[in-house]
Enzyme design. Sequence first.
Site: not given
Length: 366
Positions: A12, A106-107
């Site tokens: 993350d 983003d993850e």
Amino acid sequence: MSAPSRKIIHVDMDAFYASVEQRDDASLRGRPVVVAWRGNRSVVCAASYEARVFGVRSAMPAVRAERLCPQAVFVPPDFVRYKAVSRQVRAIFARHTDLIEPLSLDEAYLDVTHATALPSATATAQAIRAAIREETQLTASAGVAPNKFIAKIASDFRKPDGLFVVRPQQVEDFLAPLAVGRLPGVGRVMEGKLAGLGIGSVGDLRVLPVEQLEARFGRWGRRLHELAFGIDERPVVSERPTLQISAEDTFASDLLLDELAPHIERLAEKAWASYQREQVETPGRLARTVVLKLKTSDFQILTRSLTPAERPGSLEAFVSIACGLRERVGLPSRTRYRLVGVGLGGFIDPHAFDPQAELFGEDGSR
């Protein structure tokens, strides 16, 4: 009770959009940065850790963020730049495994069970984080665990710029003290129902027999029981098909339901164009369901959907169904709306499509 052992990493990026802005503009470093357009209609896309100290969070109305942190620097989002960085990060993932399941820009989950480049999942997570730092000048946090949901919880334990490892023999001890709301799928409503049964922690949840949970919550009760013992057999899915294609817009001023038709048509045109591109890139997948999303002036979100007997085969049919879904909203006629969205979902293989079997309403009942 045990599940097949895997080695899963959840990575993350830390305050991703805001961190990209701070990286690219030295004057923003160390300052509370809010990624959002200013104004009454905007919501926060991301907040730097300096802004989070004041209570600013993503999805919060921008005007509230400004009240909480008057000294915040507002930066309009640049998704082209964020997507470019996201591609860099995913290229780093791909050096270590082919089993990558992105959850957002983003993850992502990574299955490194059979990865052989490094001696352990922990070493792999360390290498990934180091490469992200070196190649993007950004930081990422990671969780390593035997399954997806524990890895995701673990990645949050040492944020920002941290690594937390939960080994198979540590799973039950790790979960026991956590609030039951940390379990996936347990929102505020379910948390309240469990509190009514005297359940506040995962350890409390283990005490209840699975039969009692099933009697109260049906199949979800059994799932709760499994999660309490750390069982999650979901695999990392590297190629997840599109679930819905949609477009939405927030208005400059709130509108009545009867005023939404031209906006529904405009957004349907955008969604239909994306659907046609999807058919070129992934031929043979047909959308059956039309979805209408609305957000009221007081931020209540509601959706209405319909899977008609004959799938929407043209833009005109799509628009007609989407506009017709306004009749199912069921709110007072004076209600005003700040956002509308339309989408296509329920994708199937055309060879499996049986019009006689598709007589469903918005709740899926026949």
